[in-house]
Design a protein around this motif. Structure first.
Motif, PDB file in Angstrom:
ATOM      1  N   GLY A 105     110.546  28.308  35.807  1.00  0.00           N
ATOM      2  CA  GLY A 105     109.610  27.352  35.233  1.00  0.00           C
ATOM      3  C   GLY A 105     108.776  27.977  34.136  1.00  0.00           C
ATOM      4  O   GLY A 105     108.801  29.191  33.916  1.00  0.00           O
ATOM      5  N   LEU A 106     108.037  27.130  33.464  1.00  0.00           N
ATOM      6  CA  LEU A 106     107.090  27.575  32.451  1.00  0.00           C
ATOM      7  C   LEU A 106     105.751  26.927  32.784  1.00  0.00           C
ATOM      8  O   LEU A 106     105.535  25.741  32.539  1.00  0.00           O
ATOM      9  N   GLN A 107     104.870  27.724  33.347  1.00  0.00           N
ATOM     10  CA  GLN A 107     103.581  27.242  33.813  1.00  0.00           C
ATOM     11  C   GLN A 107     102.557  27.288  32.675  1.00  0.00           C
ATOM     12  O   GLN A 107     102.335  28.337  32.079  1.00  0.00           O
ATOM     13  N   ILE A 108     101.958  26.147  32.394  1.00  0.00           N
ATOM     14  CA  ILE A 108     100.893  26.066  31.390  1.00  0.00           C
ATOM     15  C   ILE A 108      99.635  25.632  32.142  1.00  0.00           C
ATOM     16  O   ILE A 108      99.555  24.502  32.609  1.00  0.00           O
ATOM     17  N   ARG A 109      98.698  26.555  32.292  1.00  0.00           N
ATOM     18  CA  ARG A 109      97.521  26.314  33.124  1.00  0.00           C
ATOM     19  C   ARG A 109      96.253  26.382  32.282  1.00  0.00           C
ATOM     20  O   ARG A 109      96.046  27.320  31.512  1.00  0.00           O
ATOM     21  N   TYR A 110      95.396  25.379  32.464  1.00  0.00           N
ATOM     22  CA  TYR A 110      94.084  25.342  31.812  1.00  0.00           C
ATOM     23  C   TYR A 110      93.023  25.525  32.883  1.00  0.00           C
ATOM     24  O   TYR A 110      93.002  24.809  33.882  1.00  0.00           O
ATOM     25  N   THR A 126      84.710  31.214  31.869  1.00  0.00           N
ATOM     26  CA  THR A 126      85.208  31.147  30.505  1.00  0.00           C
ATOM     27  C   THR A 126      86.442  30.248  30.483  1.00  0.00           C
ATOM     28  O   THR A 126      87.332  30.405  31.321  1.00  0.00           O
ATOM     29  N   ASN A 127      86.492  29.297  29.555  1.00  0.00           N
ATOM     30  CA  ASN A 127      87.680  28.450  29.417  1.00  0.00           C
ATOM     31  C   ASN A 127      88.889  29.326  29.138  1.00  0.00           C
ATOM     32  O   ASN A 127      88.828  30.231  28.299  1.00  0.00           O
ATOM     33  N   GLN A 128      89.980  29.046  29.847  1.00  0.00           N
ATOM     34  CA  GLN A 128      91.182  29.863  29.712  1.00  0.00           C
ATOM     35  C   GLN A 128      92.422  28.994  29.595  1.00  0.00           C
ATOM     36  O   GLN A 128      92.477  27.899  30.158  1.00  0.00           O
ATOM     37  N   LEU A 129      93.420  29.517  28.921  1.00  0.00           N
ATOM     38  CA  LEU A 129      94.737  28.904  28.855  1.00  0.00           C
ATOM     39  C   LEU A 129      95.761  29.983  29.178  1.00  0.00           C
ATOM     40  O   LEU A 129      95.768  31.041  28.539  1.00  0.00           O
TER      41      LEU A 129
END
Length: 180
Positions: A105-110, A126-129
């Motif tokens: 998979g390709l996990q894109i987490r905010y 802190t906002n993270q991606l």
């Protein structure tokens, strides 16, 4: 004659075995590294799109701190998953209910700074991606219960005061859950 008909029907059922991912799965999972509520939707025969809302734990303490602290913080994840061996598992007579198979998979987490549940005041996040390629497997047991393991190494970017800090991030997860 009955034997011939039964044999034919048995063969017909064999060829109609589902060999693809489920159309839609909604559930929850819990583990040492968080609590997830998720929905996996089929987008192709062996591919799903998982949308997930999570609460992750953090704990700190020791000689440098006046007291042991804990926090829970939210995250939102979008993850396409390709279940590469689901057909082979079905052909071998193994359980594939609720997408019991291995995947990449390709996990894109905010990770937003929306709220923190903690025993310490004035904590900020802190906002993270995070973008993390993952390998994992999911298995179903006892009806609608499941367990899932995944691991991956990827990229994390933290955004604060107009600055971006990038680093490598490792994701490791083992969770037990229930599909509704």
């Amino acid at each position: 004659m009955a034997f011939v008909v039964a044999s034919f029907l048995g063969k017909a059922q064999e060829t109609n075995i589902q060999k693809n991912v489920e159309k839609n799965i909604t559930g929850g999972q819990i583990g040492l590294f968080g609590l997830d509520l998720y929905n996996e939707t089929k987008i192709a025969d062996k591919t799903t799109l998982r949308v997930e809302a999570s609460l992750f734990p953090a704990i700190w303490g020791g000689d440098l701190y006046a007291k042991t602290g804990f926090a829970f913080y939210p995250s939102l994840t979008l993850q396409p998953k390709y279940y590469y061996n689901i057909s082979k598992r079905a052909e071998n007579g193994k359980n594939i209910k609720n997408n019991s198979a291995n995947y990449i998979g390709l996990q894109i987490r905010y990770i937003p700074d929306w709220f923190i549940i903690s025993n310490t005041n004035n904590l900020n996040l802190t906002n993270q991606l995070n973008i993390i390629p993952t390998y994992g497997f999911r298995r179903n047991f006892a009806g609608n219960f499941n367990y899932e393991f995944k691991a991956g190494l990827g990229y994390a970017a933290a955004f604060e005061n107009g600055n971006t800090v990038a680093e490598a991030v490792f994701d490791l997860s083992f969770k037990i859950g229930y599909d509704f």
